[in-house]
Scaffold this motif. Sequence first.
Motif, mmCIF file in Angstrom:
data_model
loop_
_atom_site.group_PDB
_atom_site.id
_atom_site.type_symbol
_atom_site.label_atom_id
_atom_site.label_comp_id
_atom_site.label_asym_id
_atom_site.label_seq_id
_atom_site.Cartn_x
_atom_site.Cartn_y
_atom_site.Cartn_z
ATOM 1 N N GLN A 77 0.474 -16.186 4.847
ATOM 2 C CA GLN A 77 1.753 -15.387 5.889
ATOM 3 C C GLN A 77 1.614 -13.929 5.161
ATOM 4 O O GLN A 77 0.592 -13.247 4.316
ATOM 5 C CB GLN A 77 3.495 -15.186 4.648
ATOM 6 N N PRO A 78 1.668 -12.881 6.194
ATOM 7 C CA PRO A 78 1.400 -11.272 5.762
ATOM 8 C C PRO A 78 2.416 -10.762 4.732
ATOM 9 O O PRO A 78 3.485 -11.023 4.012
ATOM 10 C CB PRO A 78 2.182 -10.544 7.318
ATOM 11 N N SER A 79 1.775 -9.897 3.311
ATOM 12 C CA SER A 79 2.344 -9.000 2.570
ATOM 13 C C SER A 79 3.034 -7.840 3.093
ATOM 14 O O SER A 79 2.182 -7.440 3.044
ATOM 15 C CB SER A 79 1.545 -9.288 1.084
ATOM 16 N N LEU A 80 4.530 -7.297 2.039
ATOM 17 C CA LEU A 80 4.946 -5.985 2.593
ATOM 18 C C LEU A 80 5.419 -6.293 1.209
ATOM 19 O O LEU A 80 6.451 -6.270 0.518
ATOM 20 C CB LEU A 80 5.681 -6.059 3.324
ATOM 21 N N LEU A 81 5.927 -4.294 1.109
ATOM 22 C CA LEU A 81 6.225 -3.161 0.534
ATOM 23 C C LEU A 81 7.281 -2.967 0.983
ATOM 24 O O LEU A 81 6.830 -2.112 1.434
ATOM 25 C CB LEU A 81 5.202 -2.373 -0.412
ATOM 26 N N VAL A 82 8.266 -3.157 0.235
ATOM 27 C CA VAL A 82 9.550 -2.166 1.110
ATOM 28 C C VAL A 82 10.413 -1.445 0.433
ATOM 29 O O VAL A 82 10.653 -1.681 -0.993
ATOM 30 C CB VAL A 82 10.551 -3.149 2.052
ATOM 31 N N PHE A 83 10.090 0.021 0.551
ATOM 32 C CA PHE A 83 11.446 0.457 -0.777
ATOM 33 C C PHE A 83 12.706 1.123 0.124
ATOM 34 O O PHE A 83 12.527 1.326 1.506
ATOM 35 C CB PHE A 83 10.886 2.237 -0.162
ATOM 36 N N THR A 306 -1.826 -4.274 -3.382
ATOM 37 C CA THR A 306 -2.004 -4.995 -2.603
ATOM 38 C C THR A 306 -1.856 -5.619 -1.277
ATOM 39 O O THR A 306 -2.524 -6.479 -0.854
ATOM 40 C CB THR A 306 -2.445 -5.919 -3.725
ATOM 41 N N VAL A 307 -1.302 -5.513 -0.754
ATOM 42 C CA VAL A 307 -0.240 -5.872 0.599
ATOM 43 C C VAL A 307 -0.617 -5.013 1.659
ATOM 44 O O VAL A 307 -1.836 -4.372 1.496
ATOM 45 C CB VAL A 307 1.846 -4.690 -0.031
ATOM 46 N N ASP A 308 -0.117 -5.916 2.679
ATOM 47 C CA ASP A 308 -0.960 -5.733 3.740
ATOM 48 C C ASP A 308 -0.392 -4.500 4.731
ATOM 49 O O ASP A 308 -0.771 -4.046 6.018
ATOM 50 C CB ASP A 308 -0.307 -6.776 4.852
ATOM 51 N N CYS A 309 0.896 -4.217 3.661
ATOM 52 C CA CYS A 309 2.027 -3.319 4.579
ATOM 53 C C CYS A 309 3.381 -2.480 3.572
ATOM 54 O O CYS A 309 3.635 -3.318 3.167
ATOM 55 C CB CYS A 309 2.849 -4.033 5.617
ATOM 56 N N ILE A 310 3.057 -1.200 3.648
ATOM 57 C CA ILE A 310 4.144 -0.873 3.526
ATOM 58 C C ILE A 310 5.244 -0.265 4.112
ATOM 59 O O ILE A 310 4.878 0.290 5.154
ATOM 60 C CB ILE A 310 3.713 0.632 2.667
#
Length: 452
Positions: A77-83, A306-310
């Motif tokens: 699964q892709p990893s994301l960080l969401v503000f 480390t995430v794949d997308c911000i």
Amino acid sequence: MADGVLAPTPVHNSSLRYPFSQPFLFANFSAVTVFLPYWPVASTQRSYCVPMASTHCNSSPSRYFSSPTSSPKTSQQPSLLVFSGGTAFNGVAEELKKVTTRVSHVLPISDDGGSTAEIVRVVGGPAVGDIRSRCLRLSDESTSEAIAVRRLLGHRLPLDASDAKSEWYQIVEGEHFLWNGVSRPYGETIRAFLAYFQNQILRRASDSFCFSNGSIGNFFFAGARLFFQSMDAAIFLFSRVSQIPSESFVLPVICTNDRLTLGCELWDGEIIRGQNEISHPTTGAVQAVNKIFPEVNSSVLEQLSTVDCIVYSMGSLFTSICPSLILSGIGEIIASRSIPKVLLLNGSHDRETTGLSASDFVTAITDALNRTYGEPYKCLQNYPSDYINALLVPKDGQVPVDFECLDAQGISNVIVVNSINDPKFGTVFEPSSLIKALLNLIPHFVEEAGAN
């Protein structure tokens, strides 16, 4: 603890004059205030205040969650960080967890509205409402008991103060119908912390507590934080009780057990405290402040690396998104990553963004990450495209998309996404279309999906 403030040097956008003279973080009377660097609307607008923590979260984010065992497919699964803040991204979060559970949700802890305000007023501590709201959205719904627990922790008491107090006592005493479907182990655990919260407000009899429209989840969360004297432990417990996937993280941007208040300084020198006062201004007061830089939660920096997308979520730009971006270390890591960095544009204007265009949103986020209005030696000089390389726009949204200005900022990847009309919030992204557009921006995920 020294009082203090973060104060950054203004950079003017040719199309927008921010009413802030000096945005900063200030600490006063054991509370730190985070002041936002720019305010687009004149004298009615304000900023962000937060009490400094004496300790910080230095442990791995895995401490926050331990529930169902991860699936072997999780690594694919892709990893994301969401503000984000506590409301605008909630509907998307519920849909997103069906596609990937590897999401870090970074939230401010300065909300001072609703039952959160009453909790902070009487027992102190950071605001728990946005954290609780996101945890509930991520909670398990696979069994009848999980649904019952979610229903209990998501329940709000009546608006009438007398009715609310009466219902609260029924819940604490285990006599309310909301306990139906909750097993004895879960019930005893939840009731123990509700009872502890009740005990704490009774010990403060001089500050009569109003239960009107109170959130049971907020009361449970506050009881756990007070018992453990730790925001980390409260998040961990709430996550276990609501069975959040072990790969999902809900991270306060500042880890503290103290009261946090959002504040802002206007160009004329007026300082206004409180997120609610900023978004829904009534009156303001001038306050004297000193300068200080609070530390970011180290787990946020770990995840950013480390995430794949911000993702910068839609929501309250100046009171929800920017307060999480101005802390030292955030801008440095984001600028260094060669990954999708996506801004989700609001579908409509609010009190904070009236008159702003898409490029103004980009400028606000860039200035926050560059700490443009801080001490010169702590400011960065990165370009907008170092922080944002894709813009998702809801179809038929109200915020003007000024393509030429965006192109001048180095942002040419502008994608229109299907929208829906929400009776409360107006034009918003259609969740499944938004998630598809987001995932399509992550190259290796697209390649793997195609191969499968």
